[in-house]
Design a protein around this motif. Structure first.
Motif, PDB file in Angstrom:
ATOM      1  N   GLY A  14       0.781  -1.227   0.000  1.00 47.15           N
ATOM      2  CA  GLY A  14       0.000   0.000   0.000  1.00 47.15           C
ATOM      3  C   GLY A  14       0.814   1.279   0.000  1.00 47.15           C
ATOM      4  N   ALA A  15       2.138   1.182  -0.041  1.00 46.87           N
ATOM      5  CA  ALA A  15       2.977   2.387  -0.039  1.00 46.87           C
ATOM      6  C   ALA A  15       2.858   3.168  -1.339  1.00 46.87           C
ATOM      7  N   VAL A  16       2.577   2.464  -2.437  1.00 50.31           N
ATOM      8  CA  VAL A  16       2.423   3.114  -3.739  1.00 50.31           C
ATOM      9  C   VAL A  16       0.988   2.912  -4.202  1.00 50.31           C
ATOM     10  N   GLU A  17       0.381   4.013  -4.618  1.00 53.90           N
ATOM     11  CA  GLU A  17      -0.969   3.949  -5.164  1.00 53.90           C
ATOM     12  C   GLU A  17      -0.972   4.591  -6.541  1.00 53.90           C
ATOM     13  N   SER A  47      -3.947  -4.874 -18.581  1.00 54.57           N
ATOM     14  CA  SER A  47      -4.889  -3.836 -19.015  1.00 54.57           C
ATOM     15  C   SER A  47      -4.028  -2.704 -19.559  1.00 54.57           C
ATOM     16  N   LEU A  48      -4.206  -2.388 -20.838  1.00 59.52           N
ATOM     17  CA  LEU A  48      -3.382  -1.385 -21.504  1.00 59.52           C
ATOM     18  C   LEU A  48      -4.097  -0.046 -21.533  1.00 59.52           C
ATOM     19  N   TRP A  49      -3.384   0.999 -21.134  1.00 63.02           N
ATOM     20  CA  TRP A  49      -3.936   2.341 -21.007  1.00 63.02           C
ATOM     21  C   TRP A  49      -3.054   3.329 -21.762  1.00 63.02           C
ATOM     22  N   PRO A  50      -3.638   4.410 -22.257  1.00 59.11           N
ATOM     23  CA  PRO A  50      -2.791   5.486 -22.758  1.00 59.11           C
ATOM     24  C   PRO A  50      -1.946   6.004 -21.583  1.00 59.11           C
ATOM     25  N   PRO A  51      -0.675   6.290 -21.788  1.00 63.86           N
ATOM     26  CA  PRO A  51       0.173   6.729 -20.673  1.00 63.86           C
ATOM     27  C   PRO A  51      -0.395   7.914 -19.893  1.00 63.86           C
ATOM     28  N   GLU A  52      -1.068   8.830 -20.574  1.00 62.13           N
ATOM     29  CA  GLU A  52      -1.615   9.996 -19.875  1.00 62.13           C
ATOM     30  C   GLU A  52      -2.796   9.643 -18.972  1.00 62.13           C
ATOM     31  N   ALA A  53      -3.342   8.433 -19.092  1.00 63.96           N
ATOM     32  CA  ALA A  53      -4.460   8.001 -18.246  1.00 63.96           C
ATOM     33  C   ALA A  53      -3.986   7.383 -16.934  1.00 63.96           C
ATOM     34  N   VAL A  54      -2.672   7.199 -16.785  1.00 61.18           N
ATOM     35  CA  VAL A  54      -2.106   6.535 -15.609  1.00 61.18           C
ATOM     36  C   VAL A  54      -1.309   7.549 -14.797  1.00 61.18           C
ATOM     37  N   ARG A  55      -1.577   7.593 -13.492  1.00 64.83           N
ATOM     38  CA  ARG A  55      -0.797   8.498 -12.651  1.00 64.83           C
ATOM     39  C   ARG A  55      -0.553   7.869 -11.274  1.00 64.83           C
ATOM     40  N   VAL A  56       0.577   8.204 -10.719  1.00 64.71           N
ATOM     41  CA  VAL A  56       0.920   7.773  -9.365  1.00 64.71           C
ATOM     42  C   VAL A  56       0.316   8.799  -8.419  1.00 64.71           C
ATOM     43  N   THR A  57      -0.476   8.328  -7.460  1.00 62.81           N
ATOM     44  CA  THR A  57      -1.134   9.244  -6.527  1.00 62.81           C
ATOM     45  C   THR A  57      -0.514   9.218  -5.139  1.00 62.81           C
ATOM     46  N   LYS A  58       0.355   8.267  -4.896  1.00 64.77           N
ATOM     47  CA  LYS A  58       1.023   8.168  -3.596  1.00 64.77           C
ATOM     48  C   LYS A  58       2.272   7.311  -3.748  1.00 64.77           C
ATOM     49  N   GLY A  59       3.341   7.731  -3.099  1.00 72.27           N
ATOM     50  CA  GLY A  59       4.537   6.896  -2.992  1.00 72.27           C
ATOM     51  C   GLY A  59       5.433   6.822  -4.211  1.00 72.27           C
ATOM     52  N   ALA A  60       5.423   7.820  -5.070  1.00 68.96           N
ATOM     53  CA  ALA A  60       6.269   7.794  -6.269  1.00 68.96           C
ATOM     54  C   ALA A  60       7.737   7.564  -5.923  1.00 68.96           C
ATOM     55  N   GLU A  61       8.156   8.039  -4.775  1.00 69.14           N
ATOM     56  CA  GLU A  61       9.556   7.883  -4.365  1.00 69.14           C
ATOM     57  C   GLU A  61       9.935   6.425  -4.093  1.00 69.14           C
ATOM     58  N   GLU A  70      14.043  -2.724 -25.223  1.00 66.91           N
ATOM     59  CA  GLU A  70      13.443  -1.458 -25.641  1.00 66.91           C
ATOM     60  C   GLU A  70      11.921  -1.502 -25.580  1.00 66.91           C
ATOM     61  N   LYS A  71      11.334  -2.675 -25.424  1.00 66.90           N
ATOM     62  CA  LYS A  71       9.883  -2.815 -25.435  1.00 66.90           C
ATOM     63  C   LYS A  71       9.226  -2.514 -24.088  1.00 66.90           C
ATOM     64  N   SER A  72       9.940  -2.693 -22.992  1.00 65.28           N
ATOM     65  CA  SER A  72       9.271  -2.641 -21.692  1.00 65.28           C
ATOM     66  C   SER A  72      10.118  -2.021 -20.598  1.00 65.28           C
ATOM     67  N   VAL A  73       9.467  -1.178 -19.783  1.00 62.64           N
ATOM     68  CA  VAL A  73      10.064  -0.659 -18.557  1.00 62.64           C
ATOM     69  C   VAL A  73       9.136  -1.105 -17.433  1.00 62.64           C
ATOM     70  N   ARG A  74       9.584  -2.054 -16.639  1.00 63.13           N
ATOM     71  CA  ARG A  74       8.755  -2.634 -15.583  1.00 63.13           C
ATOM     72  C   ARG A  74       8.963  -1.862 -14.283  1.00 63.13           C
ATOM     73  N   LYS A  75       7.871  -1.659 -13.544  1.00 63.01           N
ATOM     74  CA  LYS A  75       7.946  -0.851 -12.323  1.00 63.01           C
ATOM     75  C   LYS A  75       7.322  -1.595 -11.151  1.00 63.01           C
ATOM     76  N   TRP A  76       7.951  -1.402  -9.971  1.00 62.08           N
ATOM     77  CA  TRP A  76       7.518  -2.084  -8.764  1.00 62.08           C
ATOM     78  C   TRP A  76       7.804  -1.219  -7.548  1.00 62.08           C
ATOM     79  N   CYS A  77       7.232  -1.618  -6.419  1.00 66.12           N
ATOM     80  CA  CYS A  77       7.459  -0.933  -5.148  1.00 66.12           C
ATOM     81  C   CYS A  77       8.736  -1.462  -4.511  1.00 66.12           C
ATOM     82  N   GLU A  78       9.637  -0.560  -4.128  1.00 67.22           N
ATOM     83  CA  GLU A  78      10.895  -0.970  -3.506  1.00 67.22           C
ATOM     84  C   GLU A  78      10.696  -1.535  -2.103  1.00 67.22           C
TER      85      GLU A  78
END
Length: 144
Positions: A14-17, A47-61, A70-78
């Motif tokens: 729950g640290a990242v929303e 579920s594929l979204w336009p990038p502008e439809a996705v935003r981090v609302t908490k815990g970006a750090e 070159e196809k993918s940048v995967r993201k996770w909570c540290e």
């Protein structure tokens, strides 16, 4: 789904929303080696979204990234290691893992990279051998 809909999701701890707005461009299942290895599962529900439809609302750090190709940048909570999303710059979409958006009415449309599957599914959905032609794949369909 209505185009003004908004959905929220979070990592395992729950640290990242995150929030997504509108409608996904596509929903389905990926069977590629990369998604299977990343998710430690036999398939990835996307579920594929336009990038502008996705935003981090908490815990970006707390978000970390890994780019294997070159196809993918995967993201996770540290903190918890919970997977969040994958950016696909070549296709101008962001895959927010369907499992982290609990209120999204997940309605898969197709399977991609089914030629690599380790979990055969008989569900009547189109099964792309690799990717749809409009995304640079062969567009070849495999039998259910």
């Amino acid at each position: 789904m209505s185009s003004n809909k908004s959905y929220s999701g979070k990592c395992f701890c729950g640290a990242v929303e995150i929030a997504v707005n509108g409608e996904p461009a596509a929903m389905g299942y990926c069977h590629c080696d990369s998604c299977r290895e990343w998710s430690a599962g036999p398939i990835n529900a996307f579920s594929l979204w336009p990038p502008e439809a996705v935003r981090v609302t908490k815990g970006a750090e707390h978000i970390r990234s890994y780019q294997k190709s070159e196809k993918s940048v995967r993201k996770w909570c540290e903190i918890c290691g919970g997977h969040l999303l994958t950016e696909h710059p070549l296709w101008a979409v962001t895959d927010v893992y369907a499992a982290i958006i609990p209120t999204l009415d997940f309605q898969p449309m197709l399977h991609v990279n089914y030629g690599n599957t380790v979990l055969h599914m008989t569900d009547g959905l189109p099964k792309q051998k690799d990717m749809p032609a409009e995304m640079g794949g062969s567009g070849v369909l495999l039998p259910d």
